[in-house]
Design a protein around this motif. Structure first.
Motif, short mmCIF file in Angstrom:
data_model
loop_
_atom_site.label_atom_id
_atom_site.label_comp_id
_atom_site.label_asym_id
_atom_site.label_seq_id
_atom_site.Cartn_x
_atom_site.Cartn_y
_atom_site.Cartn_z
N ALA A 1 0.84 -1.20 0.00
CA ALA A 1 0.00 0.00 0.00
C ALA A 1 0.88 1.25 0.00
O ALA A 1 1.91 1.31 0.67
N ARG A 2 0.47 2.22 -0.78
CA ARG A 2 1.20 3.48 -0.84
C ARG A 2 1.13 4.17 0.51
O ARG A 2 0.05 4.33 1.09
N ARG A 3 2.26 4.55 1.05
CA ARG A 3 2.32 5.20 2.36
C ARG A 3 2.94 6.57 2.20
O ARG A 3 3.74 6.82 1.28
N PRO A 4 2.61 7.50 3.10
CA PRO A 4 3.22 8.83 3.01
C PRO A 4 4.71 8.77 3.31
O PRO A 4 5.19 7.87 4.01
N ILE A 5 5.44 9.71 2.77
CA ILE A 5 6.86 9.85 3.09
C ILE A 5 6.93 10.48 4.48
O ILE A 5 6.40 11.58 4.70
N THR A 6 7.56 9.77 5.40
CA THR A 6 7.57 10.22 6.80
C THR A 6 8.91 10.81 7.19
O THR A 6 9.94 10.13 7.13
N ALA B 1 10.14 -0.01 15.86
CA ALA B 1 9.05 0.12 14.89
C ALA B 1 8.85 1.59 14.51
O ALA B 1 8.58 1.91 13.34
N ASP B 2 8.97 2.50 15.48
CA ASP B 2 8.82 3.92 15.19
C ASP B 2 9.93 4.41 14.26
O ASP B 2 9.67 5.19 13.33
N LEU B 3 11.16 3.99 14.51
CA LEU B 3 12.26 4.38 13.64
C LEU B 3 12.06 3.85 12.23
O LEU B 3 12.32 4.54 11.23
N ARG B 4 11.60 2.61 12.14
CA ARG B 4 11.37 2.00 10.82
C ARG B 4 10.20 2.65 10.09
O ARG B 4 10.07 2.50 8.88
N ASP B 5 9.37 3.35 10.83
CA ASP B 5 8.22 4.03 10.24
C ASP B 5 8.64 5.31 9.52
O ASP B 5 7.83 5.94 8.83
N MET B 6 9.89 5.70 9.69
CA MET B 6 10.40 6.94 9.11
C MET B 6 11.10 6.66 7.78
O MET B 6 11.64 5.58 7.56
N ASP B 7 11.13 7.67 6.93
CA ASP B 7 11.85 7.61 5.66
C ASP B 7 13.04 8.56 5.63
O ASP B 7 13.99 8.36 4.87
N ILE B 8 12.97 9.60 6.45
CA ILE B 8 14.04 10.59 6.56
C ILE B 8 14.15 10.97 8.03
O ILE B 8 13.13 11.24 8.68
N GLY B 9 15.36 11.00 8.58
CA GLY B 9 15.54 11.36 9.98
C GLY B 9 16.11 12.76 10.13
O GLY B 9 16.94 13.19 9.32
N LEU B 10 15.67 13.46 11.16
CA LEU B 10 16.14 14.83 11.43
C LEU B 10 17.06 14.85 12.64
O LEU B 10 16.78 14.23 13.66
N MET B 11 18.18 15.60 12.53
CA MET B 11 18.98 15.90 13.72
C MET B 11 19.43 17.35 13.69
O MET B 11 20.59 17.67 13.41
N PRO B 12 18.50 18.27 14.00
CA PRO B 12 18.86 19.69 14.07
C PRO B 12 19.56 20.01 15.39
O PRO B 12 19.22 19.45 16.44
N LEU B 13 20.55 20.88 15.34
CA LEU B 13 21.28 21.31 16.53
C LEU B 13 21.60 22.79 16.44
O LEU B 13 22.00 23.29 15.37
N ALA C 1 1.35 16.85 -0.44
CA ALA C 1 0.30 16.01 0.14
C ALA C 1 0.81 14.63 0.51
O ALA C 1 0.14 13.90 1.25
N ASP C 2 2.00 14.25 0.00
CA ASP C 2 2.53 12.91 0.24
C ASP C 2 3.51 12.86 1.41
O ASP C 2 4.19 11.86 1.61
N VAL C 3 3.58 13.92 2.21
CA VAL C 3 4.56 14.00 3.30
C VAL C 3 3.86 14.19 4.64
O VAL C 3 2.86 14.91 4.74
N ARG C 4 4.39 13.53 5.67
CA ARG C 4 3.92 13.77 7.04
C ARG C 4 5.14 13.84 7.95
O ARG C 4 6.26 13.43 7.56
#
Length: 399
Positions: free
Chosen positions: A214-219, A281-293, A247-250
């Motif tokens: 199933a098509r999923r949003p880019i997380t 599972a939460d980490l795997r639910d992501m497509d891009i990770g953020l580390m702002p500092l 519309a394809d991003v969350r």
């Protein structure tokens, strides 16, 4: 944050419930090296630092003949007051400060006794807030482990952190910035970044050929404690604008507290409370990770562990080019850097628009973790360091 109950968990035999002193038969490997026992004094079961810099080593150190026993206080030294009282400085609440100090001292008694039965004492970065002079109660050799610029915070001022550094036999620093500061107080400093257990942190399963997905949003995702919410806010304008524009991003935020200033709606801007049982599972639910500092002395002491977690599960990272973040980004093509709101938007938009680039950078990141940050790689170095420190302190000066 507490440790998830992963495979190979050690028996509940230590004060904190963690004992890596398994036999070679139990670990499935044989070691002919002389056994060594290490008493690790940490800040608590729910603190992130011992979870990643102590407990992850329990099995690989046991395989190398090193028994690791952790001792942490039965009451967290960072226990919070309810509601608005938590914002009041402890010095204005003498009874509470006195009770907290008393519990902290009592909670350390088992660790002091356990250290006297061990060959090496490993001291966590914030084990002795306000009690640095008491380090002499711990037997030598003493090894201090530090993964933050603690000389900039609270009780750990430059004076107290320096005093502690001068009264240990060796220091393990999480990155070069931390090591440089401590070398002014102790010449025996070794850099050992925080490792990643690659048997636990793995990429999400890939769909089999022909399998319908199933098509999923880019997380776009972020994970961290509430103390890092100000850093997260650096990326907020870009994330909110991108969610509006595509519309394809969350966006998914994982934390022990809900970050303020964010208008979470549980659809496009999603918040979840951190739960050790579902962290992977939460980490795997992501497509891009953020580390702002923020670019500050404190941030330059950070060890980029969130970024390493993202790479371990096979997703690229967008990170501020600050401190160790810059080093990880330079090690391979694993993500993009961003320093301004415009750069954050452009980097995220670029990765959201290019599935192939996300996959390639994520794969590069996973390979980087496997070859340079895996727990087994660092366990060999840590075991050798602990043995060397033990050998360098004459028996007459131990205990």
């Amino acid at each position: 944050m507490d440790a998830p109950f992963g495979p190979g968990r050690a028996p509940l035999t230590g004060w904190c419930g963690w004992d890596a002193g398994m036999s070679s038969h139990e670990t499935g490997q044989r070691t002919e090296r002389a056994p060594l026992t290490v008493a690790a004094l940490t800040s608590g079961r729910h603190a992130p630092s011992p979870r990643f810099r102590v407990r992850q080593y329990r099995v690989p150190l046991a395989e190398r003949g090193v028994t690791l026993r952790e001792y942490c206080p039965f009451v967290s030294q960072h226990i919070l007051l309810p509601g608005l009282l938590n914002r009041v400085s402890r010095r204005y609440l003498p009874p509470w400060a006195l009770m907290q100090m008393t519990l902290n001292i009592l909670g350390r008694v088992p660790g002091v006794l356990g250290a006297r039965r061990a060959d090496v004492t490993l001291i966590g970065r914030s084990v002795l807030p306000g009690l640095e002079r008491a380090v002499h109660l711990l037997p030598r050799p003493r090894v201090l482990d530090v993964d933050d610029a603690i000389w900039l915070s609270g009780h750990n001022s430059e004076q107290t952190a320096g005093r502690l550094a001068r009264n240990v036999d060796a220091i393990i620093a999480g990155n070069d910035t931390i090591a440089a500061w401590y070398r002014a107080h102790n010449p025996n400093v070794h850099v050992l970044p925080t490792p990643v257990d690659t048997t636990l942190y793995t990429p999400r399963p890939v769909a089999a050929p022909g399998e319908r997905v199933a098509r999923r949003p880019i997380t776009i995702g972020w994970i961290g404690t509430d103390g890092n919410h100000p850093n997260l806010d650096l990326a907020r304008p870009a994330v909110e604008a991108l969610v509006r524009d595509r519309a394809d991003v969350r966006f998914l935020a994982i934390s022990n507290r809900r970050p303020p200033h964010w208008a979470f709606d549980d659809q496009r801007l999603v918040f979840r409370y951190w739960d050790p049982a579902r962290e992977l599972a939460d980490l795997r639910d992501m497509d891009i990770g953020l580390m702002p500092l923020h670019d500050s002395a404190w941030s330059r002491g950070k060890c980029s562990y969130k970024m390493l977690q993202f790479l371990a599960v096979g997703i690229p990272a967008v990170a501020s080019p600050v401190g160790m973040n810059r080093d990880v980004l330079a090690a391979d093509d694993v993500g993009l850097s961003a320093a301004t709101a415009v750069e954050w938007y452009q980097a995220l938009d670029r990765l959201c628009a290019d599935d192939e680039a996300r996959l390639r950078k994520g794969l590069n990141g996973r390979r980087l973790i496997e070859r340079a940050f895996d727990t087994t790689v660092f366990a060999e170095r840590l075991a050798a360091l602990l043995r060397r420190v033990h050998a360098e302190v004459p028996a007459a000066r131990r205990g």
